[in-house]
Write an enzyme that holds these catalytic residues in place. Structure first.
Site, mmCIF file in Angstrom:
data_model
loop_
_atom_site.group_PDB
_atom_site.id
_atom_site.type_symbol
_atom_site.label_atom_id
_atom_site.label_comp_id
_atom_site.label_asym_id
_atom_site.label_seq_id
_atom_site.Cartn_x
_atom_site.Cartn_y
_atom_site.Cartn_z
ATOM 1 N N LYS A 171 -15.947 11.215 6.072
ATOM 2 C CA LYS A 171 -16.548 9.920 6.383
ATOM 3 C C LYS A 171 -15.538 9.125 7.203
ATOM 4 O O LYS A 171 -14.542 8.631 6.693
ATOM 5 C CB LYS A 171 -16.885 9.128 5.114
ATOM 6 C CG LYS A 171 -17.752 7.923 5.460
ATOM 7 C CD LYS A 171 -17.600 6.736 4.545
ATOM 8 C CE LYS A 171 -16.527 5.788 4.892
ATOM 9 N NZ LYS A 171 -16.636 5.091 6.186
ATOM 10 N N GLU A 246 -2.669 7.580 1.778
ATOM 11 C CA GLU A 246 -1.647 6.960 2.627
ATOM 12 C C GLU A 246 -2.152 5.565 2.954
ATOM 13 O O GLU A 246 -3.217 5.417 3.556
ATOM 14 C CB GLU A 246 -1.423 7.776 3.905
ATOM 15 C CG GLU A 246 -0.651 9.072 3.671
ATOM 16 C CD GLU A 246 0.725 8.856 3.064
ATOM 17 O OE1 GLU A 246 1.290 7.752 3.188
ATOM 18 O OE2 GLU A 246 1.237 9.792 2.434
ATOM 19 N N CYS A 280 0.023 1.910 11.039
ATOM 20 C CA CYS A 280 0.604 1.765 9.703
ATOM 21 C C CYS A 280 2.125 1.758 9.797
ATOM 22 O O CYS A 280 2.809 1.196 8.956
ATOM 23 C CB CYS A 280 0.131 2.893 8.802
ATOM 24 S SG CYS A 280 0.300 4.494 9.578
ATOM 25 N N GLU A 370 0.851 -7.134 4.954
ATOM 26 C CA GLU A 370 0.583 -6.386 6.188
ATOM 27 C C GLU A 370 -0.393 -7.207 7.041
ATOM 28 O O GLU A 370 -1.498 -7.514 6.602
ATOM 29 C CB GLU A 370 -0.049 -5.037 5.839
ATOM 30 C CG GLU A 370 -0.260 -4.159 7.053
ATOM 31 C CD GLU A 370 -0.924 -2.811 6.708
ATOM 32 O OE1 GLU A 370 -1.915 -2.810 5.952
ATOM 33 O OE2 GLU A 370 -0.453 -1.780 7.208
HETATM 34 P P1 NAD Z 1 -9.963 0.429 4.811
HETATM 35 O O1 NAD Z 1 -9.308 0.699 3.504
HETATM 36 O O2 NAD Z 1 -10.731 -0.814 4.967
HETATM 37 O O3 NAD Z 1 -10.962 1.614 5.186
HETATM 38 C C1 NAD Z 1 -10.539 2.952 5.232
HETATM 39 C C2 NAD Z 1 -11.740 3.847 4.966
HETATM 40 O O4 NAD Z 1 -12.170 3.653 3.619
HETATM 41 C C3 NAD Z 1 -12.951 3.546 5.841
HETATM 42 O O5 NAD Z 1 -13.582 4.744 6.205
HETATM 43 C C4 NAD Z 1 -13.840 2.741 4.907
HETATM 44 O O6 NAD Z 1 -15.209 2.792 5.225
HETATM 45 C C5 NAD Z 1 -13.559 3.420 3.587
HETATM 46 N N1 NAD Z 1 -13.890 2.630 2.394
HETATM 47 C C6 NAD Z 1 -13.958 1.285 2.263
HETATM 48 N N2 NAD Z 1 -14.339 0.958 1.008
HETATM 49 C C7 NAD Z 1 -14.493 2.115 0.323
HETATM 50 C C8 NAD Z 1 -14.859 2.443 -1.009
HETATM 51 N N3 NAD Z 1 -15.147 1.506 -1.908
HETATM 52 N N4 NAD Z 1 -14.911 3.730 -1.358
HETATM 53 C C9 NAD Z 1 -14.607 4.715 -0.477
HETATM 54 N N5 NAD Z 1 -14.270 4.464 0.813
HETATM 55 C C10 NAD Z 1 -14.204 3.187 1.206
HETATM 56 O O7 NAD Z 1 -8.798 0.555 5.918
HETATM 57 P P2 NAD Z 1 -8.909 0.306 7.491
HETATM 58 O O8 NAD Z 1 -9.011 -1.165 7.708
HETATM 59 O O9 NAD Z 1 -9.924 1.209 8.089
HETATM 60 O O10 NAD Z 1 -7.487 0.843 7.997
HETATM 61 C C11 NAD Z 1 -6.353 0.062 8.074
HETATM 62 C C12 NAD Z 1 -5.412 0.359 6.921
HETATM 63 O O11 NAD Z 1 -5.069 1.748 6.937
HETATM 64 C C13 NAD Z 1 -4.099 -0.373 7.040
HETATM 65 O O12 NAD Z 1 -3.723 -0.883 5.782
HETATM 66 C C14 NAD Z 1 -3.122 0.710 7.491
HETATM 67 O O13 NAD Z 1 -1.768 0.458 7.167
HETATM 68 C C15 NAD Z 1 -3.662 1.881 6.765
HETATM 69 N N6 NAD Z 1 -3.183 3.128 7.364
HETATM 70 C C16 NAD Z 1 -2.217 3.837 6.706
HETATM 71 C C17 NAD Z 1 -1.687 5.004 7.265
HETATM 72 C C18 NAD Z 1 -0.630 5.796 6.546
HETATM 73 O O14 NAD Z 1 -0.447 6.961 6.872
HETATM 74 N N7 NAD Z 1 0.080 5.220 5.587
HETATM 75 C C19 NAD Z 1 -2.165 5.456 8.505
HETATM 76 C C20 NAD Z 1 -3.136 4.697 9.159
HETATM 77 C C21 NAD Z 1 -3.653 3.542 8.566
#
Ligand code: NAD
Length: 478
Positions: A171, A246, A280, A370
């Site tokens: 997803k 992550e 990130c 962040e």
């Molecule tokens: P997010 O947590 O809002 O969404 C990530 C994914 O989770 C999306 O596909 C979203 O639809 C899904 N999601 C949301 N609610 C959910 C639920 N209740 N159950 C299951 N899935 C759900 O994050 P984002 O805004 O898309 O991404 C940004 C974040 O990702 C930042 O905090 C960034 O630091 C982090 N990030 C971390 C790394 C790493 O390797 N540490 C790499 C890239 C991004």
């Protein structure tokens, strides 16, 4: 396009859709994708379960060879992938092309891994017994990915999952489904059998939750925010699923008084403002030795001005992220000194000026949280010990960097800084296919990603005791 189940694009069961818009120009509608949920996830898991038996029996080198074909197609379609990524995510085209190459590097690594799915043979305590281990795939695995690396992250999860013999339901983020759709298309163009890789587009609370709660899904690999990550971890614990997460970062660069200041300024500006700070691993805190502050700040401001919104600085990914960044900037104005930027850039698209805050205290919100935008927080210190303490004053622990020429400080830093990825005299950003990627503290939970660790997550080890003594006995007392 959008939901891909059992080798076919299928119409959404619910009929509801998500509009995919260009953040540089929200009038540009890229397409409409199904807002899938439990019904689509159930169909996708059913297809993946059916495909598992035959895929797990496909010899691992053959699974690896399929990735070689994916590489060839991805190379041919690189520009197309980068163009769609720029249009739906906003990152500037050269960065998007760089991300496509990064994904190809990962495919190269994992294609070879098909030939190296190794176990171990170890001596047994029992006479006439051959003991060894083999790796087995887990079954159907769920991948949930964010919008900031819409190609590289889906690739770095999908490639090891498939080469290890699992079948997949992915997803992608609701903001960037088009890039993930190209990835799925390429895997099938390369000859992946139907049902092995399925994609459900949709919102987290619907499609994401359905993955977390589906009893047939054996493991979940998640990248995203801490808030959602905590939910993923608890749902997986309840369902006894293997999980790796992550999550966020608040990465600091320390610049000592003996550092090469030009290279430090370059690294900090690239880390803070490159990719609009939406990495990130972005540099969001600069910790400066007080004696070099006057020399560094004017150069840093000049370097930051080199990031021009709409030219080499992309927009925030959507209106919500744009408002979040602007609201952190408002908070920052009451917590620290705004010395550059701080405004929306232009009046179309979600662009924010490169922004620098000075005199940022460790207690302030902008130091701790962040922001995920082109915003840099600068703080000063007097001693190396103080610098490490400041760097570690964060709940996150993804990446960090130290600029110095003093080797003893380098070695102490590498040991004491609380991050998963340590850089010396270079930006906080970047990862390489063959090296572990991930963080400590609230950033990382479970196995690291990329490299051999990716294969470890998507396999389980089976221990085999092959007794040829003919006695039928095995006892701790002998
Ligand atoms: P997010 O947590 O809002 O969404 C990530 C994914 O989770 C999306 O596909 C979203 O639809 C899904 N999601 C949301 N609610 C959910 C639920 N209740 N159950 C299951 N899935 C759900 O994050 P984002 O805004 O898309 O991404 C940004 C974040 O990702 C930042 O905090 C960034 O630091 C982090 N990030 C971390 C790394 C790493 O390797 N540490 C790499 C890239 C991004």
């Amino acid at each position: 396009m959008g939901t891909f189940i059992n080798g076919e694009w299928v119409l959404p069961v619910s009929g509801s859709i998500i509009e995919n818009r260009n953040p540089a120009n929200p009038d540009d509608l890229i397409g409409s994708f199904p807002a899938g949920g439990g019904a689509e996830v159930s169909l996708a898991v059913e297809a993946a379960s059916k495909a598992f038996n035959s895929w797990k029996k496909t010899p691992a080198p053959e699974r690896g060879r399929l990735l070689y074909r994916v590489i060839e197609i991805a190379k041919q379609r690189s520009e197309e992938i980068a163009q769609i990524m720029t249009r739906e995510q906003g990152k500037v085209f050269p960065e998007a092309l760089g991300e496509v190459k990064k994904g190809i590097n990962l495919l190269e690594y994992y294609a070879g891994a098909g030939f190296r799915l190794d176990g171990q043979s170890l001596p047994s305590e029992t006479r006439d017994c051959f003991t060894y281990t083999i790796r087995r795939p887990l079954g159907v695995v769920g991948l949930i990915t964010p919008w900031n690396f819409p190609w590289a992250i889906p690739v770095w999860k999908t490639a090891p999952a498939l080469v290890a013999g699992n079948t997949v339901v992915i997803k992608p983020a609701e903001l960037t489904p088009a890039t993930a759709a190209i990835m799925v298309e390429i895997f099938h163009e390369a000859g992946l059998p139907a049902g092995v890789l399925n994609m459900v587009t949709g919102y987290g609370p619907d499609a994401g939750e359905a993955i977390l709660n589906h009893p047939e899904i054996k493991a979940v690999s998640f990248t995203g925010s801490n808030e959602v990550g905590q939910r993923v971890i608890s749902a997986c614990a309840a369902g006894m699923k293997k999980v790796t997460c992550e999550l966020g970062g608040k990465n600091a660069v320390i610049v000592m008084d003996d550092a090469d200041l030009d290279s430090a300024v370059t690294a900090v500006s690239v880390g803070a403002f490159g990719s609009t700070g939406q990495r990130c691993t972005a540099t969001s805190r600069l910790l400066l030795h007080k004696d070099i502050k006057d020399a560094v700040m004017p150069r840093l401001i000049e370097a930051a001005k080199g990031f021009v919104p709409g030219e080499n600085l992309g927009p925030s990914v959507d209106e919500k992220q744009f408002q979040t960044v602007l609201s952190y900037i408002e908070t920052g104005k009451s917590e620290a000194s705004l010395i550059l930027g701080g405004n929306r850039a232009g009046n179309k698209g979600y662009f924010v000026e490169p922004t620098i805050f000075d005199n940022v205290s460790a207690e302030s919100k902008i130091f701790q949280e962040e922001i995920f935008g082109p915003v840099l927080c600068v703080s000063t210190f007097e001693t190396f010990e103080e610098a490490i303490e400041l760097a570690n004053n964060s709940r996150f622990g993804l990446a960090g960097s130290l600029f110095t020429r003093d080797m003893s400080r380098v070695l102490r830093y590498a040991e004491e800084v609380e991050v998963g990825m340590v850089h010396v005299n270079e930006p906080t950003i970047g990862g390489e296919a063959q090296l572990p990627f991930g963080g400590v503290k609230s950033t990382g939970y479970g196995d690291r990603e990329m490299c051999e660790d990716g294969i470890n997550f998507f396999t389980e080890t089976k221990t085999v005791f092959l007794n040829y003594s003919g006695s039928g006995d095995r006892s701790m007392v002998r």
